[in-house]
Design a protein around this motif. Structure first.
Motif, PDB file in Angstrom:
ATOM      1  N   PRO A 197      -4.593  -4.539   2.077  1.00  0.00           N
ATOM      2  CA  PRO A 197      -3.560  -4.704   1.045  1.00  0.00           C
ATOM      3  C   PRO A 197      -3.713  -6.058   0.344  1.00  0.00           C
ATOM      4  O   PRO A 197      -3.960  -7.062   1.005  1.00  0.00           O
ATOM      5  N   SER A 253      -0.308   1.921   4.976  1.00  0.00           N
ATOM      6  CA  SER A 253       0.172   2.531   6.226  1.00  0.00           C
ATOM      7  C   SER A 253       0.102   4.052   6.088  1.00  0.00           C
ATOM      8  O   SER A 253      -0.219   4.760   7.038  1.00  0.00           O
ATOM      9  N   VAL A 284       1.074  -2.750   1.346  1.00  0.00           N
ATOM     10  CA  VAL A 284       1.182  -2.626   2.807  1.00  0.00           C
ATOM     11  C   VAL A 284       1.697  -1.225   3.164  1.00  0.00           C
ATOM     12  O   VAL A 284       1.135  -0.535   4.019  1.00  0.00           O
ATOM     13  N   ARG A 292       0.432  -9.988   6.254  1.00  0.00           N
ATOM     14  CA  ARG A 292      -0.426  -8.802   6.348  1.00  0.00           C
ATOM     15  C   ARG A 292      -1.131  -8.690   5.009  1.00  0.00           C
ATOM     16  O   ARG A 292      -0.495  -8.744   3.958  1.00  0.00           O
ATOM     17  N   GLY A 293      -2.426  -8.536   5.015  1.00  0.00           N
ATOM     18  CA  GLY A 293      -3.157  -8.419   3.755  1.00  0.00           C
ATOM     19  C   GLY A 293      -3.515  -9.783   3.185  1.00  0.00           C
ATOM     20  O   GLY A 293      -3.433 -10.805   3.864  1.00  0.00           O
ATOM     21  N   ASN A 337       7.618  -2.755  11.476  1.00  0.00           N
ATOM     22  CA  ASN A 337       6.606  -3.778  11.166  1.00  0.00           C
ATOM     23  C   ASN A 337       6.219  -4.548  12.415  1.00  0.00           C
ATOM     24  O   ASN A 337       5.049  -4.850  12.644  1.00  0.00           O
TER      25      ASN A 337
END
Ligand SMILES: NC(=O)C1=CN([C@@H]2O[C@H](COP(=O)(O)OP(=O)(O)OC[C@H]3O[C@@H](n4cnc5c(N)ncnc54)[C@H](OP(=O)(O)O)[C@@H]3O)[C@@H](O)[C@H]2O)C=CC1
Ligand SMILES: CC(=O)C(=O)O
Ligand SMILES: [Mg+2]
Length: 625
Positions: free
Chosen positions: A250, A235, A231, A181-182, A136
C-alpha cells in the motif's frame, strides 16, 4: 554444534527430494530455513535479476515447486513477526526449537480455537471503528489468523475493514494510528523514490495500490489519512483474491492536502501544506511508476485508487498501455456495475440495449460505467451511436448537454452530452427521460428521493436502482427506501452494504455493487499470467463472468451479485478467465502456458493454514530429539 545438510526442512511443506539448500545449524544459532507451501506461487515472468536468480534456484531443485523464505527470526522475534507468529498455536516442540518456550502461556490452541476467540473479541466491541482497530492489531500480530478470520467471516468483516468503516477510519487515521503499514512517499522525496521502495521490507511485491488521498470514497480530500484505503483494498486482495500479503504494497503519495481542517489538526500525519500540483506532481507520479518497475519488475500491478477526477482520467490515459495498471474507480467500478445490470436483465427479460440509463453523477465511476455499458451494448449488435443514445447523465450543473452556457464540458463528459434543453433538477430529468435504470455515483446522499423512486416504479415493472456512492451515508437511497417505495419491485444494489429488508412477508437481499467484486480477481489473473497491461476487454470479461455466477435463486432473493461469502471462489473464476484471455490473446508472459488455468490460479493463492516450524530432520530415522 551439529550441522546437517537438509534434504527437507519444513515438515509437511517439503518432500525430502533433492533440496540442496544451505546448511542449518541445529543448536543455539538456529535460523529456521522455512520453505512455504505457496509452491508455484513464484512467477516465471521477468521481475528483476534477483527474482530470476530465485527462479533458477527453484528450477534446479528437483521438487521445482518450492518457494523459499529465509526466516531469520528466533526467540521473541518469532512472536513479533506477524507473518510467522502463530501465538498460542505454536506447539511445544516448536516453542523449544525456536527458543520461545515460556514466552507463551502453556496452552496450545488450534487455529480453529483461536478463530473462535478472536471472533468473540471482535464482537465484543460496540463500535465498528473499535472493531477496525482491533482487527488492525490482529493483522499486526498474527497475519494468518487475521486472514483466516476475515476470509471465513467475510460478510461480517468486510464492512469493518472496508466501506463503510474504512471511511470513518480514514477520517480519524491520525488519531487511531498505531503502527505504520505500507509506504508514505511525499513530494519532498522526488529524486529518491526508488530508495524509499528499497526500505520496504518485502522484496517480492506483485501488487501496489496507490492513492494521493484527494478523493477518498465520497469523503473528499483526506490527504495522507487516505492511506486507510490502499491498506483496506490490499487486505481484500488477500482475503477475497488470495494474493499473498507479502506480495502487496500500500502506498500514499503525499503531495499535501487542500483540506483546511486537516491542515490545522493536531492529529494530521501528512505534509502540512496545500497540494502541490502541475509538473512536480506529474514528476512524482512518473518517478514512482518507474521506481516500482525498477524495484519489482515490469509485471507489477499498480492500482490507482481514489485519485480526484482531474488526475484519474488523464493518468489512466497516460499510463494504461505503458504499465500494468488500472484505475479501480473508473474501470473496477464499471465492471461491477455492468455485471449487476447484466444480471438484472434476467429479471426484466430485456437486452441491455433495450434500456434507458440515467446516471446521477458524471465522474470517474459514472463515466467508467457508461463506457463499459456501451461496449456491452455494442456486443449485442447496436452501433456506438445507438448505444450512446441510451445513456443520460447528470452532474452538479444538471443534465449533461452540449450547449452548456458557460464553463465548457470535459472530453469525458462530452461523449455523453445530449443536444437537449438545460434541466437542473434530477427529479424533473427522471420524469422527462423515463429511464429503466438509475445509477447513482455522485457522492450526494439521499438524492434518490421518495418521489424519484416512486417515479422509477411508475415507468417500470422492475425498476433497476443502483445507489453506488460510498460510504453508506452518501448512498443515493437506502435499500429500504428502494423496496418500500416500489412495493418490493426495485432491483437494487448499493456500493456499501445494507441489511436485508423484510417487506410483506418477503425478505430482499440487496446486492453490493462494489468494485471489491472485481479488483481482487482481475488483479490475481493479470499477475499470475504476467500480462503487460490491463485492457478494457478484461473488465467486460469480468462483468460477464460475475453476472454468470449469479444464480436464479440469488435473483429470486433480489440479489444481482453472488453472496459475498462466495467471493474467494468468484475471484478465482474471474482470475481464471483473465488468464485464459491473456493466453488466447498472446498477452501472457508466464511460461510455459499451464494446461489447467484454474488450478494454475489456485496454486498461486495464499493459504491461511499454519505451517510447521519443526524441521523435517526430526522425523528422520535415527535422529534423537
Ligand atoms: N460502488 C463502488 O464500487 C464505487 C463507488 N464510488 C462512489 O461514487 C461516488 C463518486 O465517485 P467518483 O465518480 O469517483 O467521483 P467524481 O468526483 O469523479 O465524480 C462525482 C460526480 O458527481 C457529480 N456531483 C457532485 N455533486 C453533485 C450534485 N449535487 N448533483 C449532481 N451531481 C453532482 C460531480 O459533478 P461535476 O462533474 O459537475 O463536479 C461529478 O460528476 C463516490 O461516493 C464514490 O465513493 C466510486 C467508485 C467505486
Ligand atoms: C469503492 C470505491 O472504490 C470508492 O468508493 O471509491
Ligand atoms: Mg475507490
Amino acid at each position: 554444534m551439529a550441522r546437517v545438510v537438509l534434504k527437507g526442512i519444513c515438515k509437511g511443506a517439503l518432500s525430502a527430494s533433492g533440496y540442496r539448500g544451505p546448511a542449518l545449524a541445529l543448536s543455539g544459532e538456529l535460523s529456521c530455513l522455512h520453505l512455504t507451501q505457496q509452491t508455484t506461487a513464484e512467477y516465471h515472468s521477468v521481475s528483476g535479476a534477483k527474482h530470476a536468480r530465485k527462479d533458477r534456484l527453484r528450477q534446479e531443485s528437483k521438487s521445482g515447486t518450492q518457494t523459499e523464505t529465509q526466516c531469520k527470526f528466533r526467540g521473541v522475534n518469532v512472536l513479533r513477526e506477524p507473518k510467522f507468529n502463530k501465538g498460542t498455536a505454536f506447539t511445544l516442540k516448536e516453542r523449544q526449537i525456536m527458543g520461545i518456550h515460556g514466552l507463551l502461556p502453556p496452552v496450545v490452541f488450534t487455529q480453529d480455537e483461536q478463530v473462535a476467540r478472536v471472533l468473540a473479541n471482535v464482537r465484543n466491541w460496540d463500535e465498528p471503528l473499535e472493531q477496525y482497530i482491533y482487527l488492525n492489531g490482529l493483522q499486526d500480530r498474527n497475519e494468518k489468523l487475521f486472514y483466516r478470520l476475515v476470509s471465513d467471516n467475510i460478510e461480517e468483516m468486510a464492512p469493518i475493514l472496508y466501506t463503510p468503516t474504512v471511511g470513518q477510519a480514514c477520517q480519524k487515521y491520525g488519531f487511531i494510528f498505531r503502527k505504520p503499514r505500507g509506504l508514505f512517499i511525499t513530494i519532498n522525496d522526488l529524486g529518491h523514490v526508488y530508495d524509499i521502495l528499497c526500505n520496504f521490507p518485502e522484496h517480492n511485491i506483485k501488487a501496489v495500490v496507490v492513492t494521493d488521498g484527494e478523493r477518498i470514497l465520497g469523503l473528499g480530500d483526506l490527504g495522507a489519512f487516505g492511506m486507510g484505503i490502499p491498506v483496506g483494498k490490499l487486505s481484500l486482495y488477500t482475503a477475497m483474491g488470495g494474493i499473498p500479503p507479502q506480495q502487496c504494497l500500500p502506498v500514499v503519495l503525499d503531495v499535501g492536502t487542500d483540506n483546511e481542517k486537516l491542515l490545522t489538526s493536531r492529529n494530521y500525519i501528512g505534509l502540512r501544506h496545500k497540494r502541490v500540483r502541475g509538473q512536480r506532481y506529474d514528476d512524482l507520479i512518473e518517478e514512482f511508476l518507474e521506481a516500482v518497475v525498477r524495484r519489482y519488475g515490469q509485471n507489477t500491478l499498480i492500482q490507482f485508487e481514489d485519485f480526484a477526477n482531474h488526475n484519474a482520467f488523464r493518468l489512466l490515459e497516460k499510463y494504461q498501455n505503458k504499465y500494468l495498471t488500472f484505475n479501480d474507480d473508473i474501470q473496477g467500478t464499471a465492471s461491477v456495475a455492468v455485471a449487476g445490470v447484466i444480471a438484472a436483465m434476467r429479471i426484466t427479460k430485456t437486452k441491455l440495449s433495450e434500456n434507458k440509463y440515467l446516471f446521477f453523477g458524471a465522474g470517474e465511476a459514472a463515466i467508467g460505467i457508461a463506457k463499459l455499458l456501451m461496449m456491452a451494448m455494442e456486443e449485442e449488435g447496436v452501433s456506438p451511436e445507438e448505444a450512446r443514445e441510451k445513456i443520460w447523465m447528470v452532474d452538479s450543473r444538471g443534465l449533461l448537454t452540449v450547449g452548456r452556457p458557460s464553463g465548457g464540458i470535459s472530453k469525458e463528459k462530452l461523449q455523453f452530452a445530449k443536444d437537449y434543453k438545460h434541466m437542473p433538477s434530477l427529479e424533473d430529468i427522471c420524469r422527462e427521460i423515463k429511464p429503466s435504470v438509475a445509477i447513482g455515483a455522485a457522492g450526494q446522499g439521499g438524492r434518490f428521493t421518495e418521489q424519484f423512486i416512486k417515479d422509477m416504479g411508475s415507468f417500470n415493472e422492475r425498476p433497476i436502482i443502483f445507489a453506488l456512492s460510498n460510504p453508506t451515508s452518501l448512498a443515493e437511497c437506502t435499500a429500504e427506501a428502494a423496496y418500500v417505495h416500489t412495493e418490493g419491485r426495485a432491483v437494487f444494489a448499493s456500493g456499501s452494504p445494507f441489511d436485508p429488508v423484510s417487506l410483506n412477508d418477503q425478505v430482499f437481499y440487496p446486492g453490493q455493487g462494489n468494485n471489491a467484486y472485481i479488483f481482487p480477481g482481475v488483479a490475481l489473473g493479470t499477475i499470475v499470467a504476467g500480462v503487460h497491461h490491463v485492457t478494457d476487454d478484461m473488465f467486460l470479461i469480468a462483468s460477464k463472468v460475475l453476472a454468470g455466477l449469479v444464480t436464479d435463486a440469488d435473483l429470486a432473493e433480489g440479489r444481482v451479485y453472488p453472496p459475498l461469502s462466495t467471493i474467494r471462489e468468484v475471484s478465482t473464476q474471474l482470475a481464471t478467465k483473465i488468464v485464459e484471455y491473456a493466453y488466447d490473446n498472446d498477452m501472457a508472459a508466464t511460461y510455459p502456458e499451464p494446461d489447467d488455468k484454474e488450478s494454475f490460479v489456485r496454486q498461486h493463492q495464499y493459504s491461511t493454514e499454519y505451517e510447521s516450524f519443526v524441521p523435517e530432520i526430526y522425523s528422520w530415522p535415527g535422529v534423537v530429539e
